[in-house]
Scaffold this motif. Structure first.
Motif, short mmCIF file in Angstrom:
data_model
loop_
_atom_site.label_atom_id
_atom_site.label_comp_id
_atom_site.label_asym_id
_atom_site.label_seq_id
_atom_site.Cartn_x
_atom_site.Cartn_y
_atom_site.Cartn_z
N LEU A 17 0.81 -1.21 0.00
CA LEU A 17 0.00 0.00 0.00
C LEU A 17 0.85 1.26 0.00
CD1 LEU A 17 -2.74 -1.07 2.58
CD2 LEU A 17 -3.17 -0.48 0.19
N GLY A 18 2.06 1.19 0.53
CA GLY A 18 2.90 2.38 0.69
C GLY A 18 3.79 2.69 -0.49
N THR A 19 3.91 1.78 -1.43
CA THR A 19 4.82 2.01 -2.56
C THR A 19 4.10 2.74 -3.70
OG1 THR A 19 6.31 0.95 -4.13
CG2 THR A 19 4.28 -0.23 -3.59
N ARG A 20 4.87 3.55 -4.44
CA ARG A 20 4.32 4.25 -5.60
C ARG A 20 4.62 3.50 -6.89
NH1 ARG A 20 5.56 10.71 -4.56
NH2 ARG A 20 4.39 10.88 -2.59
N ARG A 21 5.48 2.52 -6.81
CA ARG A 21 5.80 1.71 -7.99
C ARG A 21 5.75 0.25 -7.60
NH1 ARG A 21 10.66 -0.61 -7.60
NH2 ARG A 21 12.16 0.22 -6.06
N PRO A 22 5.58 -0.63 -8.57
CA PRO A 22 5.55 -2.06 -8.25
C PRO A 22 6.87 -2.53 -7.64
CG PRO A 22 4.70 -1.65 -10.46
CD PRO A 22 5.31 -0.36 -9.99
N LEU A 23 6.77 -3.38 -6.61
CA LEU A 23 7.95 -3.95 -5.96
C LEU A 23 8.08 -5.41 -6.36
CD1 LEU A 23 7.56 -2.47 -2.36
CD2 LEU A 23 9.04 -1.63 -4.19
N SER A 24 9.30 -5.81 -6.68
CA SER A 24 9.55 -7.20 -7.07
C SER A 24 9.60 -8.09 -5.83
CB SER A 24 10.87 -7.30 -7.84
OG SER A 24 11.95 -6.96 -6.98
N LYS A 25 9.59 -9.40 -6.05
CA LYS A 25 9.72 -10.34 -4.94
C LYS A 25 11.03 -10.09 -4.19
CE LYS A 25 7.04 -14.29 -6.68
NZ LYS A 25 7.13 -15.73 -7.04
N ARG A 26 12.10 -9.82 -4.95
CA ARG A 26 13.40 -9.62 -4.33
C ARG A 26 13.36 -8.41 -3.41
NH1 ARG A 26 16.91 -6.07 -5.60
NH2 ARG A 26 15.90 -5.66 -7.60
N GLU A 27 12.76 -7.32 -3.87
CA GLU A 27 12.68 -6.11 -3.05
C GLU A 27 11.82 -6.34 -1.81
OE1 GLU A 27 13.08 -2.41 -6.12
OE2 GLU A 27 11.31 -3.69 -6.33
N LEU A 28 10.74 -7.06 -1.96
CA LEU A 28 9.89 -7.35 -0.81
C LEU A 28 10.60 -8.25 0.18
CD1 LEU A 28 6.51 -7.86 -2.68
CD2 LEU A 28 7.02 -6.02 -1.07
N ARG A 29 11.34 -9.20 -0.33
CA ARG A 29 12.10 -10.12 0.53
C ARG A 29 13.14 -9.36 1.34
NH1 ARG A 29 15.07 -15.65 -1.60
NH2 ARG A 29 16.15 -16.20 0.33
N GLU A 30 13.72 -8.32 0.77
CA GLU A 30 14.77 -7.57 1.45
C GLU A 30 14.20 -6.47 2.34
OE1 GLU A 30 17.08 -6.12 -1.76
OE2 GLU A 30 18.07 -8.06 -2.18
#
Length: 326
Positions: A17-30
């Motif tokens: 909900l807080g991101t302005r751009r799509p986040l990848s699995k890798r970014e979410l994992r980190e």
């Protein structure tokens, strides 16, 4: 200590909900602590990646089942990203007119039980802060003389209310009207309902393998929760009131004739179709007769004598003998 799943799901939802751009699995994992704790950055094995992917997919499906709208977007490099747009996940404004606000105010004042009273008061304060109108109470001047209340005196009410909400089996000792001693009952609780000033629980009695209704005032001792899930399906509608009415003889099919000591048994007199003096300090009543009337008559002890029908008289005598025998 591993972070609880509920906290992990909340953190994932806040990220999306807080991101302005799509986040990848890798970014979410980190970015999410629970994923970092479960899958260390130093562990780059294929097995670790596979386990993370399975957990992430489960978490994403769980959030979608809870109603969160998650979009899947592929960028120019072919990498898949995820986000939850706020405009897609924003609830519509809640509005109430004056009559609806008045109904909510009356409902909030009904509860005398401390736990529900606090929750109802807090909910009203939040709604008023959000703009719900202050309703004028047409009965305010008469509130001291007449005010709606649902009394809750039984200690079993709160644990049973929570067990119904959480779908947890319970165990308690229950004393039937015709029994001298309580016996243990294992119940899957469905719903609570108030009828004529008494609270009743409807649920699945595991020992008897059938639906049963229990009066809370006859529960003795502490209500104990049990682990595990329900074994019987929960019905969409549980007819607690209709069941109690039938058991209490409200669904009348015949008429019973009883003798009642003068000055006693006012609930019986209120239900009687006719009352006439019988002499020697007794009155004779005709009462609508349905299933369960025998259990109710026993509660009046020596103040009641059943004249007819014979099967009702026999049932009352049997119950009294069982109580006397202990």
């Amino acid at each position: 200590m591993a972070i609880a799943k509920a906290e992990r799901l909340m953190n994932l939802a806040l990220c999306l909900l807080g991101t302005r751009r799509p986040l990848s699995k890798r970014e979410l994992r980190e970015s999410i602590e629970a994923y970092l704790e479960a899958f260390r950055p130093t562990d780059a094995s294929a097995g670790s990646d596979e386990s993370f992917n399975r957990m992430f997919e489960r978490d994403k499906d769980d959030l979608r089942e809870l109603g969160l709208v998650i979009e899947t977007v592929e960028n120019l490099d072919g990498e898949v990203g995820y986000l939850a747009r706020r405009d897609s996940n924003r609830l519509p404004p809640i509005t109430f007119d004056a009559e609806e606000a008045a109904a909510l105010g009356v409902a909030a004042r009904v509860w005398q039980q401390a736990r529900l009273a606090g929750a109802a008061s807090g909910a009203l304060q939040k709604l008023r802060a959000a703009g719900m109108p202050e309703a004028e109470d047409a009965y305010e001047d008469r509130a001291g003389a007449l005010e709606p209340r649902i009394p809750v005196h039984e200690a079993a009410f709160e644990p049973l209310m929570l067990a119904c909400r959480d779908r947890r089996p319970v165990v308690f000792d229950y004393r039937k009207a015709s029994a001298a001693r309580p016996e243990q009952r294992q119940v899957e609780p469905w719903t609570l309902e108030c009828w004529r000033g008494h609270w009743y629980l409807a649920g699945w009695d595991r020992d008897r393998g059938a639906e049963r209704v229990f009066r809370l005032s006859r529960i003795t001792g502490r209500v104990r929760s049990r682990a595990g899930s329900f074994t019987a399906p929960v019905p969409d509608v549980s007819t607690v009131r209709e069941t109690v009415e039938s058991w209490a003889g409200e669904t009348a099919t015949r008429t019973a004739r009883i003798r009642l000591r003068s000055g006693a048994g006012y609930p019986l007199r209120a239900r009687a179709a006719s009352v006439r003096p019988a002499g020697d300090g007794w009155d004779e009543l005709e009462i609508p007769y349905g299933h369960g009337l025998d259990a109710w008559l026993v509660e009046f002890g020596p103040d009641v004598v059943v004249v007819e029908p014979a099967d009702l008289r026999a049932d009352v005598v049997d119950r009294l003998r069982a109580v006397a025998a202990g």
